[in-house]
Design an enzyme around this catalytic site. Structure first.
Site, mmCIF file in Angstrom:
data_model
loop_
_atom_site.group_PDB
_atom_site.id
_atom_site.type_symbol
_atom_site.label_atom_id
_atom_site.label_comp_id
_atom_site.label_asym_id
_atom_site.label_seq_id
_atom_site.Cartn_x
_atom_site.Cartn_y
_atom_site.Cartn_z
ATOM 1 N N ARG A 129 0.804 -1.220 0.000
ATOM 2 C CA ARG A 129 0.000 0.000 0.000
ATOM 3 C C ARG A 129 0.839 1.273 0.000
ATOM 4 N NH1 ARG A 129 2.566 2.516 3.749
ATOM 5 N NH2 ARG A 129 2.291 2.008 5.928
ATOM 6 N N ASP A 300 -0.124 -0.172 12.366
ATOM 7 C CA ASP A 300 -1.076 0.369 13.350
ATOM 8 C C ASP A 300 -1.693 -0.767 14.160
ATOM 9 O OD1 ASP A 300 -0.594 2.772 12.049
ATOM 10 O OD2 ASP A 300 -2.424 2.680 10.847
#
Length: 345
Positions: A129, A300
């Site tokens: 990504r 995250d």
């Protein structure tokens, strides 16, 4: 354990606009894979193009908010986490509030009337990504909101109640004075304060702001690219991640109540943990390439999983294991999303 509001996050709430795109799209907007940047003028048309050309998903995001949502999911205790940040008064902002409520996070959004809710374009190619954040309202957060009695007061699941704080480095671009307020409160109250290096550009262009708050950090998270950038910026002349993690852990501290622990992830390579002058390596759960859907939110999620055990005072080994578990779940799904219940034993 008194769990209500035990973990608090503060950061840039962004609505992720996530889509699988092609390399031509990346080239057109000069986007590199596996990178995180702030949107420039040239990137602004891409949000609309993504929505019209590709199959787009909208997911409540922003690095800190992702970690807090994952920690909440892992804990499965209503109201254990809370989060502060700035959104706009618009449909994207409403979407964010709805998303957070469903996730069980107690959000205290500051709503700005002059700017739209921030968005982050998540371009996925082959499971990898790239993030392009258009902060908009997220950029309007002011420390005055933080100082409001209802956000600071005892009795509400906010600052006085929280015993653990987590802020991604991205927030250094928005409100370094808010970060210092929280950091100083944590040091004075013997609470745990943690931050993330977040992106190479934070280590490079926000070096002074990062250095000012580093003495307060009890936990420093990051990945190998960020760690190497941090080393280069500080003239350490080493690319060795274990060495860098150790040096960060030995940076002087503002409060002597807690030692500093550095936790660096390296994708499929072992997680590096530096504390007490020693380095330990922890293997990650390896995933066959065909099961990889999207690496967005993996870092995250790792932090969220880690914090979910840390607030329960579990040993570091367990925190890392939970971090690896959460990251492994997230990369098998689109965006920073997860099944209804964790299967973490």
């Amino acid at each position: 354990m008194e769990c209500e509001g035990i973990l608090m996050g503060m950061g840039n709430p962004l609505l992720d606009i996530s889509a699988v795109v092609d390399l031509q799209f990346l080239d057109k907007y000069d986007i590199k894979l596996n990178n995180a940047i702030l949107a420039e003028e040239k990137h602004l048309p891409m949000y609309e193009e993504m929505a019209s050309k590709y199959n787009v998903e909208y997911i409540a995001g922003g690095a800190t908010q992702n970690s807090i949502r994952v920690a909440q999911w892992m804990l499965q205790i209503p109201g254990a986490t809370s989060y502060i940040g700035c959104i706009g008064k618009d449909t994207f902002g409403d979407e964010m509030k709805k998303n957070s409520k469903l996730a069980g996070v107690n959000v205290q959004y500051y709503e700005d009337e002059s700017a739209p809710t921030g968005t982050c374009s998540v371009c996925v190619v082959g499971g990898e990504r790239s993030l392009i954040a258009n902060l908009s309202a997220a950029n309007c957060y002011k420390s005055d909101h933080l100082k409001r009695p209802e956000n600071w007061a005892l009795g509400t699941p906010t600052f006085e109640k929280a015993k653990y704080f987590y802020i991604a480095g991205f927030f250094l671009t928005v409100s370094p004075d808010s970060i210092l307020l929280v950091a100083e409160h944590a040091a004075a109250s013997n609470k745990i304060f943690s931050m993330n290096l977040s992106a190479p550009f934070i280590c490079e262009f926000f070096k002074d702001a990062q250095e000012k708050v580093l003495p307060y950090m009890d936990f420093v998270f990051g990945n190998e690219t960020e760690a190497r950038t941090f080393s280069k910026v500080h003239g350490w002349e080493t690319e060795n991640v274990e060495e860098i993690a150790l040096k960060i852990s030995q940076w002087p501290k503002a409060s002597g109540a807690h030692k500093r622990i550095t936790v660096i992830t390296q994708g499929a390579d072992p997680v590096v943990v530096a504390e007490d002058g020693k380095v330990k390596l922890f293997p990650v759960i390896l995933l066959p390439k065909e099961k990889l859907v999207d690496t967005n939110g993996a870092g995250d999620a790792f932090v969220g999983g880690f914090l979910s055990q840390l607030v329960q005072e579990k040993p570091i080994e367990e925190c890392v294991r939970a971090g690896c578990y959460a990251a492994n779940v997230i990369i098998q799904r689109s965006g920073c999303t997860y099944p209804e219940k964790p299967d973490f034993k």
